[in-house]
Motif scaffolding. Structure first.
Motif, PDB file in Angstrom:
ATOM      1  N   GLN A  24      -1.298  -4.949  -4.696  1.00 21.77           N
ATOM      2  CA  GLN A  24      -0.999  -3.910  -4.842  1.00 21.77           C
ATOM      3  C   GLN A  24      -2.294  -2.520  -4.781  1.00 21.77           C
ATOM      4  O   GLN A  24      -2.559  -2.408  -5.258  1.00 21.77           O
ATOM      5  N   ASN A  25      -2.103  -1.854  -3.473  1.00 22.23           N
ATOM      6  CA  ASN A  25      -3.771  -0.616  -3.211  1.00 22.23           C
ATOM      7  C   ASN A  25      -3.018   0.512  -2.773  1.00 22.23           C
ATOM      8  O   ASN A  25      -3.071   0.756  -1.657  1.00 22.23           O
ATOM      9  N   GLY A  26      -1.630   1.281  -3.509  1.00 21.56           N
ATOM     10  CA  GLY A  26      -1.039   2.427  -2.854  1.00 21.56           C
ATOM     11  C   GLY A  26      -1.121   3.369  -3.728  1.00 21.56           C
ATOM     12  O   GLY A  26      -0.267   3.121  -4.796  1.00 21.56           O
ATOM     13  N   ALA A  27      -1.599   4.615  -4.656  1.00 22.45           N
ATOM     14  CA  ALA A  27      -0.917   5.417  -5.326  1.00 22.45           C
ATOM     15  C   ALA A  27       0.022   5.875  -5.790  1.00 22.45           C
ATOM     16  O   ALA A  27       0.526   5.657  -6.514  1.00 22.45           O
ATOM     17  N   ALA A  28       1.835   5.580  -4.232  1.00 22.69           N
ATOM     18  CA  ALA A  28       2.340   6.060  -4.498  1.00 22.69           C
ATOM     19  C   ALA A  28       3.482   4.828  -4.550  1.00 22.69           C
ATOM     20  O   ALA A  28       4.590   4.685  -4.493  1.00 22.69           O
ATOM     21  N   SER A  29       3.252   3.384  -3.683  1.00 24.35           N
ATOM     22  CA  SER A  29       3.493   2.017  -4.251  1.00 24.35           C
ATOM     23  C   SER A  29       3.701   2.063  -5.559  1.00 24.35           C
ATOM     24  O   SER A  29       3.403   2.028  -6.448  1.00 24.35           O
ATOM     25  N   ALA A  39      -4.062   0.376  -7.269  1.00 26.61           N
ATOM     26  CA  ALA A  39      -3.330   1.495  -7.917  1.00 26.61           C
ATOM     27  C   ALA A  39      -1.743   1.626  -7.512  1.00 26.61           C
ATOM     28  O   ALA A  39      -1.491   0.163  -6.378  1.00 26.61           O
ATOM     29  N   GLY A  40      -1.141   2.174  -8.016  1.00 24.77           N
ATOM     30  CA  GLY A  40       0.317   2.093  -7.884  1.00 24.77           C
ATOM     31  C   GLY A  40       1.047   1.918  -9.257  1.00 24.77           C
ATOM     32  O   GLY A  40      -0.148   1.798 -10.536  1.00 24.77           O
ATOM     33  N   SER A  41       1.822   1.809  -8.982  1.00 27.70           N
ATOM     34  CA  SER A  41       3.059   1.445 -10.383  1.00 27.70           C
ATOM     35  C   SER A  41       3.645   0.166 -10.381  1.00 27.70           C
ATOM     36  O   SER A  41       4.262  -0.218  -9.156  1.00 27.70           O
ATOM     37  N   THR A  49       0.296  -0.912  -0.018  1.00 30.05           N
ATOM     38  CA  THR A  49       0.400  -0.238  -0.143  1.00 30.05           C
ATOM     39  C   THR A  49       1.001   1.270  -0.008  1.00 30.05           C
ATOM     40  O   THR A  49      -0.092   2.421  -0.440  1.00 30.05           O
ATOM     41  N   GLY A  50       2.120   0.646  -0.147  1.00 32.46           N
ATOM     42  CA  GLY A  50       3.282   2.323  -0.042  1.00 32.46           C
ATOM     43  C   GLY A  50       4.589   1.606  -0.194  1.00 32.46           C
ATOM     44  O   GLY A  50       5.167   0.839   0.137  1.00 32.46           O
TER      45      GLY A  50
END
Length: 266
Positions: free
Chosen positions: A221-226, A259-261, A200-201
């Motif tokens: 994977q569920n973190g915008a900045a991860s 979310a994330g890359s 998540t990060g």
């Protein structure tokens, strides 16, 4: 525990060995065991960040060694260096937990080849690895959780659900590993070996990732900045094809990117 040829330091031990409780404790060399046969805790540093304690372990670090035990390690600040392996939940299925709120964890594997090194579980396998949820030999079928909130973790390999059930929750910090395996052993734990990674990060960097190697694996994977970077192959539901000789080895895996890359690099 520096030295490499001294006895292990079991926290929460009854002083008896892994295989025969009628015999004196036959400790492996240079290990730190938190929750050998009882309930043990180890806390390093404080969350105010003003201290910088150092722990160096010549052999292995094991949390929850024997069935019925429980081990928990909290790293707030400072550095932890392990020259053997780390196992979170050996033969124990209780709440075995490693929480990293900061600081650095480095698993060097430098104990490999040292004639004084005797790994926990009567095995020198997985030297340089972090195993969450079981290991080899007497460390089979355990349960464990690694919580990564901040700091850095470096290992030659990370196995989540190596022979039992393991969970890795990463909300921050940096994880670097050569290999990441989720659900390693299909025939272990009643064919219920399973590994779960929740990102998540923070950042995860690996040379290769296998999700559902022989058992069951799930990566969420569920973190915008991860960021998950694989410098090689990302394999989902992998391992030898079932044959009459090796039996119907169960394997299944899934990757959910909410979310994330995710980056794979040649």
């Amino acid at each position: 525990v520096p030295g490499g040829n001294g006895p292990a330091d079991p926290v929460g031990s009854n002083g008896y060995n892994n295989n025969d409780t009628n015999q004196p404790y036959a400790a492996p060399n240079g290990a730190l065991i938190v929750g050998d046969s009882g309930i043990g805790t180890f806390s390093q540093g404080t969350q105010n960040g003003v201290d910088n304690p150092t722990v160096t372990i010549a052999g292995d670090l094991v949390l929850g060694n024997q069935a019925g035990s429980q081990g928990q390690y909290t790293l707030n600040t400072g550095s932890l260096q392990v020259n053997g392996k780390i196992v979170v939940g050996g033969a124990s299925t209780n709440n075995n937990l490693f929480t990293q709120n900061g600081g650095s964890v480095t698993i060097t594997g430098n104990a490999y080849g040292n004639p004084d090194y005797v790994g926990v579980g009567s095995s020198n396998d997985f030297t340089g690895w972090l195993n969450v949820g079981g290991g080899n030999n007497s460390l089979n079928n355990g349960a464990g959780t690694y919580v990564m909130n901040n700091g850095s973790l470096s290992a030659g390999g990370i196995g989540v659900g190596t022979s039992g059930v393991g969970t890795f929750n990463q909300a921050g910090g940096n994880v670097n590993t050569g290999t990441l395996w989720l659900g390693n052993c299909g025939g272990c734990n009643g064919s219920n070996s399973a590994g779960y990674y929740n990102l998540t990060g923070g950042t995860l960097t690996a040379s290769s990732e296998a999700i559902g190697l022989f058992g069951h694996g799930e990566f969420v994977q569920n973190g915008a900045a991860s960021v998950n970077t694989v410098n090689g192959d990302l394999q989902i539901a992998t391992g030898p094809f079932p044959t009459p000789e090796n039996g119907p080895i169960p394997r299944s895996g899934s990757y959910v990117l909410a979310a994330g890359s995710l980056n794979t690099v040649n």
